[in-house]
Enzyme design. Structure first.
Site, short mmCIF file in Angstrom:
data_model
loop_
_atom_site.label_atom_id
_atom_site.label_comp_id
_atom_site.label_asym_id
_atom_site.label_seq_id
_atom_site.Cartn_x
_atom_site.Cartn_y
_atom_site.Cartn_z
N GLY A 12 0.84 -1.19 0.00
CA GLY A 12 0.00 0.00 0.00
C GLY A 12 0.88 1.24 0.00
N ARG A 13 0.33 2.35 0.42
CA ARG A 13 1.13 3.59 0.45
C ARG A 13 1.94 3.74 1.72
NH1 ARG A 13 -1.61 8.54 -0.05
NH2 ARG A 13 -3.62 7.60 0.30
N GLU A 48 5.77 3.87 1.66
CA GLU A 48 6.37 5.06 1.04
C GLU A 48 6.90 6.02 2.08
OE1 GLU A 48 3.66 6.99 -1.65
OE2 GLU A 48 3.14 5.09 -2.62
N CYS A 85 4.09 -6.70 -1.95
CA CYS A 85 3.97 -5.59 -2.91
C CYS A 85 4.91 -4.43 -2.54
CB CYS A 85 2.51 -5.17 -3.01
SG CYS A 85 2.12 -4.26 -4.52
N HIS A 86 4.36 -3.26 -2.25
CA HIS A 86 5.17 -2.08 -1.95
C HIS A 86 5.93 -2.18 -0.64
CE1 HIS A 86 2.71 -0.43 -5.16
NE2 HIS A 86 3.60 0.55 -5.26
N TYR A 130 5.37 -14.59 -6.42
CA TYR A 130 4.42 -15.51 -7.04
C TYR A 130 3.55 -14.72 -7.99
CZ TYR A 130 5.96 -18.70 -3.45
OH TYR A 130 6.72 -19.49 -2.66
#
Length: 140
Positions: free
Chosen positions: A89-90, A93, A119-120, A139
């Protein structure tokens, strides 16, 4: 399998699915999971976001849920946990700019403990400088 104690690093606008599903699944199979966020305490919440691909060049973002924290970031020590989980997600960041977060990630790495990033979430691992020479799996 013996229950493990897992630390989950989250922040506002963590990806809804990437925080809710692993948190609930790990609890369901008997592990202890502490979800923490810098500058927040147990009982407080972080906002989640839902990202979706709807045919545009990038994803859209919609409000998700409030995700309750169950431990205090200020009290966590890598030595007290068996593994680290960083959802995407964000949140990563800005979490990657927090030196306390980076020191914590490095402590897990230096102790040779398992670290999972979704992910992120890998942004935290990169910012902590622990990916060089590592084999990462993804994956499809």
């Amino acid at each position: 399998m013996a229950a493990k104690k897992i630390l989950m690093l989250v922040g506002d606008y963590v990806e809804d699915y990437e925080v809710m599903v692993p948190f609930q699944a790990l609890l369901m199979v008997g592990h202890i999971v502490h979800a923490v966020c810098p500058d927040k305490s147990a009982g407080e919440t972080v906002r989640t976001a839902i990202h979706d691909f709807e045919g545009d060049q990038t994803y859209s973002e919609k409000p998700g849920h409030l995700f309750a924290l169950n431990a205090d970031f200020a009290q966590v020590e890598a030595a007290d946990y068996d593994a680290l989980l960083v959802p995407g997600g964000r949140a990563p960041e800005y979490l990657r700019l927090n030196e306390k977060v980076l020191r914590l990630v490095r402590a897990f790495d230096q102790a040779g403990k398992p670290i999972a990033a979704v992910c992120h979430g890998a942004q935290l691992l990169a910012a902590a400088g622990i990916l060089a020479g590592r084999e990462c799996s993804a994956y499809p």
